[in-house]
Design a protein around this motif. Sequence first.
Motif, PDB file in Angstrom:
ATOM      1  N   GLY A  79       0.851  -1.189   0.000  1.00  0.00           N
ATOM      2  CA  GLY A  79       0.000   0.000   0.000  1.00  0.00           C
ATOM      3  C   GLY A  79       0.883   1.233   0.000  1.00  0.00           C
ATOM      4  O   GLY A  79       1.951   1.241  -0.618  1.00  0.00           O
ATOM      5  N   TYR A  80       0.439   2.271   0.710  1.00  0.00           N
ATOM      6  CA  TYR A  80       1.275   3.474   0.808  1.00  0.00           C
ATOM      7  C   TYR A  80       2.506   3.160   1.643  1.00  0.00           C
ATOM      8  O   TYR A  80       2.450   2.464   2.658  1.00  0.00           O
ATOM      9  CB  TYR A  80       0.499   4.618   1.439  1.00  0.00           C
ATOM     10  CG  TYR A  80       1.362   5.822   1.746  1.00  0.00           C
ATOM     11  CD1 TYR A  80       1.850   6.621   0.713  1.00  0.00           C
ATOM     12  CD2 TYR A  80       1.712   6.140   3.064  1.00  0.00           C
ATOM     13  CE1 TYR A  80       2.666   7.718   0.991  1.00  0.00           C
ATOM     14  CE2 TYR A  80       2.516   7.231   3.349  1.00  0.00           C
ATOM     15  CZ  TYR A  80       2.995   8.005   2.304  1.00  0.00           C
ATOM     16  OH  TYR A  80       3.806   9.105   2.579  1.00  0.00           O
ATOM     17  N   SER A  81       3.678   3.697   1.197  1.00  0.00           N
ATOM     18  CA  SER A  81       4.935   3.459   1.901  1.00  0.00           C
ATOM     19  C   SER A  81       5.759   4.738   1.907  1.00  0.00           C
ATOM     20  O   SER A  81       5.766   5.494   0.921  1.00  0.00           O
ATOM     21  CB  SER A  81       5.731   2.344   1.216  1.00  0.00           C
ATOM     22  OG  SER A  81       7.009   2.196   1.804  1.00  0.00           O
ATOM     23  N   GLN A  82       6.464   5.008   2.997  1.00  0.00           N
ATOM     24  CA  GLN A  82       7.304   6.206   3.107  1.00  0.00           C
ATOM     25  C   GLN A  82       8.715   5.976   2.564  1.00  0.00           C
ATOM     26  O   GLN A  82       9.588   6.822   2.725  1.00  0.00           O
ATOM     27  CB  GLN A  82       7.367   6.664   4.564  1.00  0.00           C
ATOM     28  CG  GLN A  82       6.019   7.154   5.099  1.00  0.00           C
ATOM     29  CD  GLN A  82       6.109   7.679   6.522  1.00  0.00           C
ATOM     30  OE1 GLN A  82       7.052   7.389   7.252  1.00  0.00           O
ATOM     31  NE2 GLN A  82       5.118   8.477   6.911  1.00  0.00           N
ATOM     32  N   THR A  83       8.931   4.850   1.932  1.00  0.00           N
ATOM     33  CA  THR A  83      10.235   4.551   1.334  1.00  0.00           C
ATOM     34  C   THR A  83      10.394   5.302   0.003  1.00  0.00           C
ATOM     35  O   THR A  83       9.485   6.007  -0.450  1.00  0.00           O
ATOM     36  CB  THR A  83      10.358   3.042   1.097  1.00  0.00           C
ATOM     37  OG1 THR A  83       9.222   2.589   0.332  1.00  0.00           O
ATOM     38  CG2 THR A  83      10.371   2.285   2.414  1.00  0.00           C
ATOM     39  N   HIS A  84      11.557   5.126  -0.661  1.00  0.00           N
ATOM     40  CA  HIS A  84      11.761   5.786  -1.961  1.00  0.00           C
ATOM     41  C   HIS A  84      12.664   4.924  -2.853  1.00  0.00           C
ATOM     42  O   HIS A  84      13.668   5.384  -3.375  1.00  0.00           O
ATOM     43  CB  HIS A  84      12.330   7.199  -1.781  1.00  0.00           C
ATOM     44  CG  HIS A  84      13.623   7.259  -1.046  1.00  0.00           C
ATOM     45  ND1 HIS A  84      14.845   7.300  -1.686  1.00  0.00           N
ATOM     46  CD2 HIS A  84      13.884   7.292   0.278  1.00  0.00           C
ATOM     47  CE1 HIS A  84      15.811   7.348  -0.773  1.00  0.00           C
ATOM     48  NE2 HIS A  84      15.259   7.352   0.418  1.00  0.00           N
ATOM     49  N   PHE A  85      12.284   3.683  -3.056  1.00  0.00           N
ATOM     50  CA  PHE A  85      13.022   2.815  -3.984  1.00  0.00           C
ATOM     51  C   PHE A  85      12.751   3.215  -5.437  1.00  0.00           C
ATOM     52  O   PHE A  85      13.659   3.212  -6.265  1.00  0.00           O
ATOM     53  CB  PHE A  85      12.616   1.352  -3.778  1.00  0.00           C
ATOM     54  CG  PHE A  85      13.017   0.793  -2.449  1.00  0.00           C
ATOM     55  CD1 PHE A  85      14.334   0.466  -2.185  1.00  0.00           C
ATOM     56  CD2 PHE A  85      12.073   0.603  -1.442  1.00  0.00           C
ATOM     57  CE1 PHE A  85      14.714  -0.056  -0.959  1.00  0.00           C
ATOM     58  CE2 PHE A  85      12.437   0.083  -0.218  1.00  0.00           C
ATOM     59  CZ  PHE A  85      13.755  -0.251   0.035  1.00  0.00           C
ATOM     60  N   ALA A  86      11.501   3.548  -5.758  1.00  0.00           N
ATOM     61  CA  ALA A  86      11.127   3.835  -7.146  1.00  0.00           C
ATOM     62  C   ALA A  86      11.245   5.311  -7.505  1.00  0.00           C
ATOM     63  O   ALA A  86      11.232   5.656  -8.688  1.00  0.00           O
ATOM     64  CB  ALA A  86       9.690   3.370  -7.409  1.00  0.00           C
ATOM     65  N   GLY A  87      11.358   6.177  -6.502  1.00  0.00           N
ATOM     66  CA  GLY A  87      11.446   7.610  -6.756  1.00  0.00           C
ATOM     67  C   GLY A  87      12.571   8.242  -5.960  1.00  0.00           C
ATOM     68  O   GLY A  87      13.155   7.621  -5.056  1.00  0.00           O
ATOM     69  N   ALA A  88      12.855   9.495  -6.265  1.00  0.00           N
ATOM     70  CA  ALA A  88      13.967  10.187  -5.614  1.00  0.00           C
ATOM     71  C   ALA A  88      13.615  10.661  -4.215  1.00  0.00           C
ATOM     72  O   ALA A  88      14.472  10.736  -3.338  1.00  0.00           O
ATOM     73  CB  ALA A  88      14.409  11.365  -6.479  1.00  0.00           C
ATOM     74  N   ALA A  89      12.335  10.982  -3.996  1.00  0.00           N
ATOM     75  CA  ALA A  89      11.921  11.515  -2.704  1.00  0.00           C
ATOM     76  C   ALA A  89      11.120  10.473  -1.928  1.00  0.00           C
ATOM     77  O   ALA A  89      10.591   9.510  -2.500  1.00  0.00           O
ATOM     78  CB  ALA A  89      11.085  12.774  -2.909  1.00  0.00           C
ATOM     79  N   ALA A  90      11.030  10.649  -0.630  1.00  0.00           N
ATOM     80  CA  ALA A  90      10.298   9.708   0.214  1.00  0.00           C
ATOM     81  C   ALA A  90       8.821   9.711  -0.160  1.00  0.00           C
ATOM     82  O   ALA A  90       8.227  10.751  -0.446  1.00  0.00           O
ATOM     83  CB  ALA A  90      10.478  10.089   1.684  1.00  0.00           C
ATOM     84  N   GLY A  91       8.245   8.519  -0.132  1.00  0.00           N
ATOM     85  CA  GLY A  91       6.836   8.357  -0.448  1.00  0.00           C
ATOM     86  C   GLY A  91       6.627   7.629  -1.757  1.00  0.00           C
ATOM     87  O   GLY A  91       7.110   8.068  -2.814  1.00  0.00           O
ATOM     88  N   GLU A  92       5.954   6.486  -1.704  1.00  0.00           N
ATOM     89  CA  GLU A  92       5.645   5.675  -2.883  1.00  0.00           C
ATOM     90  C   GLU A  92       4.578   4.655  -2.499  1.00  0.00           C
ATOM     91  O   GLU A  92       4.069   4.662  -1.366  1.00  0.00           O
ATOM     92  CB  GLU A  92       6.894   4.979  -3.422  1.00  0.00           C
ATOM     93  CG  GLU A  92       7.602   4.114  -2.375  1.00  0.00           C
ATOM     94  CD  GLU A  92       9.006   3.686  -2.814  1.00  0.00           C
ATOM     95  OE1 GLU A  92       9.387   3.939  -3.968  1.00  0.00           O
ATOM     96  OE2 GLU A  92       9.722   3.097  -1.976  1.00  0.00           O
ATOM     97  N   MET A  93       4.208   3.781  -3.399  1.00  0.00           N
ATOM     98  CA  MET A  93       3.281   2.713  -3.075  1.00  0.00           C
ATOM     99  C   MET A  93       3.949   1.382  -3.382  1.00  0.00           C
ATOM    100  O   MET A  93       4.780   1.271  -4.269  1.00  0.00           O
ATOM    101  CB  MET A  93       1.993   2.820  -3.896  1.00  0.00           C
ATOM    102  CG  MET A  93       2.162   2.648  -5.392  1.00  0.00           C
ATOM    103  SD  MET A  93       0.616   2.300  -6.277  1.00  0.00           S
ATOM    104  CE  MET A  93       0.306   0.621  -5.779  1.00  0.00           C
ATOM    105  N   GLY A  94       3.585   0.353  -2.611  1.00  0.00           N
ATOM    106  CA  GLY A  94       4.133  -0.975  -2.850  1.00  0.00           C
ATOM    107  C   GLY A  94       4.377  -1.706  -1.561  1.00  0.00           C
ATOM    108  O   GLY A  94       3.790  -1.401  -0.517  1.00  0.00           O
ATOM    109  N   GLY A  95       5.275  -2.701  -1.613  1.00  0.00           N
ATOM    110  CA  GLY A  95       5.584  -3.529  -0.466  1.00  0.00           C
ATOM    111  C   GLY A  95       5.639  -4.985  -0.864  1.00  0.00           C
ATOM    112  O   GLY A  95       6.018  -5.331  -1.995  1.00  0.00           O
ATOM    113  N   GLN A  96       5.260  -5.848   0.054  1.00  0.00           N
ATOM    114  CA  GLN A  96       5.290  -7.295  -0.190  1.00  0.00           C
ATOM    115  C   GLN A  96       3.961  -7.755  -0.772  1.00  0.00           C
ATOM    116  O   GLN A  96       2.910  -7.524  -0.185  1.00  0.00           O
ATOM    117  CB  GLN A  96       5.572  -8.054   1.114  1.00  0.00           C
ATOM    118  CG  GLN A  96       5.578  -9.573   0.935  1.00  0.00           C
ATOM    119  CD  GLN A  96       5.996 -10.291   2.192  1.00  0.00           C
ATOM    120  OE1 GLN A  96       7.186 -10.431   2.469  1.00  0.00           O
ATOM    121  NE2 GLN A  96       5.019 -10.747   2.975  1.00  0.00           N
TER     122      GLN A  96
END
Length: 521
Positions: A79-96
């Motif tokens: 769901g919503y995630s505060q990580t940034h694997f796919a983008g440069a800034a914190a905040g994206e969607m995804g997970g397991q």
Amino acid sequence: MRNSLVSGKALLHVRLVLIFLVAMGVGIVASSDAHADEPPTSGHASRLKTEPFDHDPGWEGRNNRVIPKEYLTVVQAFGYSQTHFAGAAAGEMGGQVWRASEPAYYGDKIGPRTLADRLSASGTFALTKTSPGSGLFFGFFRAQQPGAGGRPIGSLGMHLDCERSGARLAVRLITGQNQSCGTFITPFIPGKFRPTPLKNDGTRYTWKLDYDPDAADGRGQFTFMIRGDAESLLDQPDLPEAHRQEARIRFPNQTTFTVDLPDGYKRQGATFDHFGLMNMMKPGGQLNIYFDDLEYEGRSQDFSQDPHWDASGNRVSYQATDVAGAHNFGFSPTQLAGGQLGEVGGTFWRTDRWGYYADKVEPLSLADRLEARGRVVLVVGGPDSDMCFGWFRSNDSVEAPNKAGEFLGIKVGGPTRAGHYFLPAFTVNEQVRGLPDQGPVLLPGKTYEWSVVYDPAANDGQGSITATLGDESVTLRLRQGQRRKAEVARFDRFGLFSIGPGGQIVKLYLDDLEYTAASRL
């Protein structure tokens, strides 16, 4: 005088016997070679048997209720995630994301939109972990799904299929009638060459999907573009030439792909009410993936804050009850195909271990007229999934009757571009068999009246099988000489059986059956 009287009575007796035999339809031949090319004319005494399934009929079952050796624990955590694997800034969607029979999704509500509308989406994604048998869908989709069918019905977007080494990618449209078209983006030769060039080390990929309903002479067309680092398969010195040619026209050497919709796909009722991520609905493994910087339907989303998208089953932990290869069919106290409680059917997998659930009807053969009718509903039909029902011979063969023989009835299945055909079929052995190329199509969730009739006298005495589904019919005519070769076939069961190997799940139910059985049963 007495001898003449006796001879006359004997002759009269013979004549009466001959008249009786002719009246009963029994053919008389002068020798074993006479009429060698004609089909057999005698059958067994038979009747139509009725089975409403208002209670368990106690039919014979073999490998139809397979108990798995292990039940996996599924943990959906995306769901919503505060990580940034796919983008440069914190905040994206995804997970397991787990591949599981139960639907799970996280997406923004849209539309509803159809194949009459222009559709466009773009963004980035990154894989951070993959395991064998994992996969997911991302794009436009219908939230309401029957589950267990693999790919989401009514969807347009990316299909990721993963191994421990990384991922493969295809882009597909699946209509509301479960018919599919698309293309592999990464190289793919079935059973021979299935590399995983999408990396699982956090590499970012940029993608774009466009659908134009007016392109391809009005049939509709979608295009897909992807960019990102990938292993160059062409650098492998021992790569077979066929594999090299496939790699040369796929990612990362070609970055834009175009798919024209087949004629009629736009009329099949595909409706998209969400945009986002959905798990693949077949038991499997898990992967970790993230998406960011999305643009779709005139909207943009950078996930700098929680968008509170619509979600279902995306943050749960449970023990899965549906395990790949575990058949689960027979009598069922449900009413999916009929008006009253009680029917027969369930879950059929394409595996090495085929099974059946059937009534004893022996003895019957291709000299008999065979009829069956009732109601049928296809609840779920995954890609590359098939099953059969009708008359067959029980045996200990490792192959199902539709492959090894002996069988006459209905085969449900077909290529993904067509959905699931409802076809008449017969098999005596691998050399003597028949199956039409196409016929009526079972639409998921719709209940049909159906029938199948084998008439040994039709087709100039060669025999034919006619299958009817609703208002559509298709006839399979036995070829010259097939029936003579097939007269050795004997059927001792009527029922349902799984086939295999090499495919996915069919969930199907039958009710209110009438079928030919031997009159003494």
